[in-house]
Design a protein around this motif. Structure first.
Motif, PDB file in Angstrom:
ATOM      1  N   PHE A  18      25.364  34.547  33.580  1.00  0.00           N
ATOM      2  CA  PHE A  18      25.683  35.947  33.390  1.00  0.00           C
ATOM      3  C   PHE A  18      27.048  36.097  32.735  1.00  0.00           C
ATOM      4  O   PHE A  18      28.009  35.433  33.123  1.00  0.00           O
ATOM      5  CB  PHE A  18      25.680  36.692  34.721  1.00  0.00           C
ATOM      6  CG  PHE A  18      24.313  36.844  35.317  1.00  0.00           C
ATOM      7  CD1 PHE A  18      23.349  37.610  34.685  1.00  0.00           C
ATOM      8  CD2 PHE A  18      23.984  36.215  36.500  1.00  0.00           C
ATOM      9  CE1 PHE A  18      22.084  37.739  35.223  1.00  0.00           C
ATOM     10  CE2 PHE A  18      22.726  36.346  37.043  1.00  0.00           C
ATOM     11  CZ  PHE A  18      21.769  37.109  36.403  1.00  0.00           C
ATOM     12  N   ASP A  19      27.128  36.963  31.729  1.00  0.00           N
ATOM     13  CA  ASP A  19      28.404  37.299  31.104  1.00  0.00           C
ATOM     14  C   ASP A  19      29.045  38.428  31.887  1.00  0.00           C
ATOM     15  O   ASP A  19      28.356  39.317  32.400  1.00  0.00           O
ATOM     16  CB  ASP A  19      28.197  37.763  29.653  1.00  0.00           C
ATOM     17  CG  ASP A  19      28.144  36.606  28.684  1.00  0.00           C
ATOM     18  OD1 ASP A  19      28.691  35.536  28.991  1.00  0.00           O
ATOM     19  OD2 ASP A  19      27.559  36.793  27.601  1.00  0.00           O
ATOM     20  N   ARG A  20      30.353  38.421  31.944  1.00  0.00           N
ATOM     21  CA  ARG A  20      31.068  39.511  32.600  1.00  0.00           C
ATOM     22  C   ARG A  20      31.227  40.646  31.594  1.00  0.00           C
ATOM     23  O   ARG A  20      31.608  40.428  30.459  1.00  0.00           O
ATOM     24  CB  ARG A  20      32.435  39.023  33.069  1.00  0.00           C
ATOM     25  CG  ARG A  20      32.311  38.011  34.195  1.00  0.00           C
ATOM     26  CD  ARG A  20      33.630  37.381  34.564  1.00  0.00           C
ATOM     27  NE  ARG A  20      34.553  38.370  35.057  1.00  0.00           N
ATOM     28  CZ  ARG A  20      35.872  38.243  34.977  1.00  0.00           C
ATOM     29  NH1 ARG A  20      36.390  37.189  34.405  1.00  0.00           N
ATOM     30  NH2 ARG A  20      36.657  39.163  35.447  1.00  0.00           N
ATOM     31  N   SER A  21      30.948  41.844  32.048  1.00  0.00           N
ATOM     32  CA  SER A  21      31.132  43.016  31.197  1.00  0.00           C
ATOM     33  C   SER A  21      32.586  43.470  31.295  1.00  0.00           C
ATOM     34  O   SER A  21      33.344  43.022  32.165  1.00  0.00           O
ATOM     35  CB  SER A  21      30.212  44.149  31.649  1.00  0.00           C
ATOM     36  OG  SER A  21      30.637  44.622  32.921  1.00  0.00           O
ATOM     37  N   ILE A  22      32.983  44.378  30.415  1.00  0.00           N
ATOM     38  CA  ILE A  22      34.334  44.925  30.482  1.00  0.00           C
ATOM     39  C   ILE A  22      34.538  45.638  31.810  1.00  0.00           C
ATOM     40  O   ILE A  22      35.616  45.595  32.385  1.00  0.00           O
ATOM     41  CB  ILE A  22      34.639  45.845  29.263  1.00  0.00           C
ATOM     42  CG1 ILE A  22      36.115  46.233  29.224  1.00  0.00           C
ATOM     43  CG2 ILE A  22      33.771  47.085  29.291  1.00  0.00           C
ATOM     44  CD1 ILE A  22      37.046  45.080  28.952  1.00  0.00           C
ATOM     45  N   HIS A  23      33.461  46.240  32.330  1.00  0.00           N
ATOM     46  CA  HIS A  23      33.544  46.909  33.631  1.00  0.00           C
ATOM     47  C   HIS A  23      33.906  45.910  34.730  1.00  0.00           C
ATOM     48  O   HIS A  23      34.757  46.166  35.581  1.00  0.00           O
ATOM     49  CB  HIS A  23      32.218  47.613  33.954  1.00  0.00           C
ATOM     50  CG  HIS A  23      32.133  48.099  35.363  1.00  0.00           C
ATOM     51  ND1 HIS A  23      32.833  49.201  35.806  1.00  0.00           N
ATOM     52  CD2 HIS A  23      31.455  47.613  36.433  1.00  0.00           C
ATOM     53  CE1 HIS A  23      32.581  49.385  37.099  1.00  0.00           C
ATOM     54  NE2 HIS A  23      31.748  48.427  37.488  1.00  0.00           N
ATOM     55  N   THR A  24      33.259  44.748  34.721  1.00  0.00           N
ATOM     56  CA  THR A  24      33.521  43.727  35.733  1.00  0.00           C
ATOM     57  C   THR A  24      34.944  43.206  35.627  1.00  0.00           C
ATOM     58  O   THR A  24      35.625  43.026  36.638  1.00  0.00           O
ATOM     59  CB  THR A  24      32.534  42.556  35.585  1.00  0.00           C
ATOM     60  OG1 THR A  24      31.211  43.066  35.615  1.00  0.00           O
ATOM     61  CG2 THR A  24      32.705  41.534  36.678  1.00  0.00           C
ATOM     62  N   VAL A  25      35.412  42.975  34.421  1.00  0.00           N
ATOM     63  CA  VAL A  25      36.775  42.481  34.219  1.00  0.00           C
ATOM     64  C   VAL A  25      37.781  43.507  34.734  1.00  0.00           C
ATOM     65  O   VAL A  25      38.737  43.162  35.436  1.00  0.00           O
ATOM     66  CB  VAL A  25      37.018  42.160  32.719  1.00  0.00           C
ATOM     67  CG1 VAL A  25      38.477  41.836  32.460  1.00  0.00           C
ATOM     68  CG2 VAL A  25      36.129  41.013  32.277  1.00  0.00           C
ATOM     69  N   GLU A  26      37.559  44.776  34.398  1.00  0.00           N
ATOM     70  CA  GLU A  26      38.470  45.833  34.864  1.00  0.00           C
ATOM     71  C   GLU A  26      38.429  45.970  36.378  1.00  0.00           C
ATOM     72  O   GLU A  26      39.459  46.149  37.022  1.00  0.00           O
ATOM     73  CB  GLU A  26      38.109  47.168  34.199  1.00  0.00           C
ATOM     74  CG  GLU A  26      38.448  47.200  32.719  1.00  0.00           C
ATOM     75  CD  GLU A  26      37.910  48.426  32.006  1.00  0.00           C
ATOM     76  OE1 GLU A  26      37.075  49.169  32.587  1.00  0.00           O
ATOM     77  OE2 GLU A  26      38.321  48.643  30.848  1.00  0.00           O
ATOM     78  N   ARG A  27      37.233  45.877  36.967  1.00  0.00           N
ATOM     79  CA  ARG A  27      37.111  45.990  38.424  1.00  0.00           C
ATOM     80  C   ARG A  27      37.794  44.815  39.110  1.00  0.00           C
ATOM     81  O   ARG A  27      38.470  44.989  40.129  1.00  0.00           O
ATOM     82  CB  ARG A  27      35.633  46.066  38.824  1.00  0.00           C
ATOM     83  CG  ARG A  27      35.461  46.310  40.318  1.00  0.00           C
ATOM     84  CD  ARG A  27      34.043  46.596  40.664  1.00  0.00           C
ATOM     85  NE  ARG A  27      33.211  45.430  40.417  1.00  0.00           N
ATOM     86  CZ  ARG A  27      32.036  45.235  40.995  1.00  0.00           C
ATOM     87  NH1 ARG A  27      31.537  46.137  41.806  1.00  0.00           N
ATOM     88  NH2 ARG A  27      31.341  44.151  40.734  1.00  0.00           N
ATOM     89  N   ASP A  28      37.655  43.601  38.551  1.00  0.00           N
ATOM     90  CA  ASP A  28      38.331  42.439  39.126  1.00  0.00           C
ATOM     91  C   ASP A  28      39.846  42.600  39.064  1.00  0.00           C
ATOM     92  O   ASP A  28      40.557  42.258  40.014  1.00  0.00           O
ATOM     93  CB  ASP A  28      37.896  41.158  38.405  1.00  0.00           C
ATOM     94  CG  ASP A  28      36.444  40.778  38.685  1.00  0.00           C
ATOM     95  OD1 ASP A  28      35.839  41.347  39.618  1.00  0.00           O
ATOM     96  OD2 ASP A  28      35.922  39.907  37.954  1.00  0.00           O
ATOM     97  N   ALA A  29      40.352  43.150  37.951  1.00  0.00           N
ATOM     98  CA  ALA A  29      41.794  43.396  37.831  1.00  0.00           C
ATOM     99  C   ALA A  29      42.253  44.432  38.866  1.00  0.00           C
ATOM    100  O   ALA A  29      43.311  44.272  39.491  1.00  0.00           O
ATOM    101  CB  ALA A  29      42.131  43.863  36.418  1.00  0.00           C
ATOM    102  N   ALA A  30      41.450  45.470  39.058  1.00  0.00           N
ATOM    103  CA  ALA A  30      41.785  46.488  40.064  1.00  0.00           C
ATOM    104  C   ALA A  30      41.781  45.872  41.460  1.00  0.00           C
ATOM    105  O   ALA A  30      42.626  46.206  42.303  1.00  0.00           O
ATOM    106  CB  ALA A  30      40.806  47.656  39.978  1.00  0.00           C
ATOM    107  N   ALA A  31      40.840  44.965  41.712  1.00  0.00           N
ATOM    108  CA  ALA A  31      40.782  44.282  43.008  1.00  0.00           C
ATOM    109  C   ALA A  31      42.050  43.472  43.248  1.00  0.00           C
ATOM    110  O   ALA A  31      42.596  43.477  44.358  1.00  0.00           O
ATOM    111  CB  ALA A  31      39.546  43.380  43.066  1.00  0.00           C
ATOM    112  N   ALA A  32      42.529  42.809  42.215  1.00  0.00           N
ATOM    113  CA  ALA A  32      43.766  42.030  42.348  1.00  0.00           C
ATOM    114  C   ALA A  32      44.946  42.944  42.637  1.00  0.00           C
ATOM    115  O   ALA A  32      45.817  42.612  43.459  1.00  0.00           O
ATOM    116  CB  ALA A  32      44.007  41.212  41.082  1.00  0.00           C
ATOM    117  N   GLU A  33      44.987  44.090  41.969  1.00  0.00           N
ATOM    118  CA  GLU A  33      46.068  45.050  42.230  1.00  0.00           C
ATOM    119  C   GLU A  33      46.020  45.549  43.670  1.00  0.00           C
ATOM    120  O   GLU A  33      47.050  45.629  44.345  1.00  0.00           O
ATOM    121  CB  GLU A  33      45.978  46.230  41.261  1.00  0.00           C
ATOM    122  CG  GLU A  33      46.382  45.880  39.852  1.00  0.00           C
ATOM    123  CD  GLU A  33      46.248  47.066  38.888  1.00  0.00           C
ATOM    124  OE1 GLU A  33      46.330  48.225  39.360  1.00  0.00           O
ATOM    125  OE2 GLU A  33      46.073  46.820  37.699  1.00  0.00           O
TER     126      GLU A  33
END
Length: 173
Positions: A18-33
């Protein structure tokens, strides 16, 4: 359930993953924050729509990996540029003719022609080889090392170990 939590709605790449979508990348960044603010993984999962705290944890881990990729790529690029410079310098030495010098004077043959010294060229060849080896290590293109095992010898050694263990367990007389 968020779109990226449903595997049926995610796109697969050419390797079947599975490729990560831009949504997933942004959500992962928000999770880190959110994690940096002190939130628990369950709180992050609830707030961002992860399926559970384990998935929120994996999201934070992916975000950490994303952050490291760009500096690592820059470092690899800089290392490659330095290797390029070394390679060019060694090539220049290889392509030049070098005269033999002894005690500060050019060594000549009987006709007065300077003798050529192969030493600098051989040193340049060694450097070129070392630079190429560094490239292979930097980009991970070396084949993995192989270890060959003689099955008969290994079997004999295992048998000998078992014999020693069995001998230690025998009652002493």
């Amino acid at each position: 359930m968020a779109q990226d939590d449903n595997p049926m709605e995610r796109l697969r790449n050419g390797k079947g993953r599975f490729d990560r979508s831009i949504h997933t990348v942004e959500r992962d960044a928000a999770a880190a924050e959110l994690r940096a603010e002190g939130r628990t993984f369950q709180q992050i999962a609830d707030e961002l729509g992860y399926s559970g705290k384990g998935e929120a944890f994996r999201g934070v881990q992916r975000a950490k990996a994303d952050v490291a990729r760009e500096p690592v790529a820059k470092l690899i690029q800089r290392e490659a540029e330095q290797l390029d410079e070394l390679y060019v310098a060694a090539l220049e030495v290889l392509e030049r003719d070098h005269v033999m010098v002894s005690h500060g004077k050019i060594v000549k043959d009987d006709q007065g022609v300077p003798l050529l010294d192969d030493g600098p060229k051989l040193a340049a060849v060694r450097e070129l080889r070392a630079v190429r080896e560094s490239y292979r290590k930097l980009f991970g293109t070396d084949a993995p090392s192989r270890v060959s095992v003689d099955a008969q010898q290994l079997g004999a050694e295992i048998s000998a170990l078992f014999d020693r263990v069995d001998g230690d367990d025998s009652p002493s007389t």
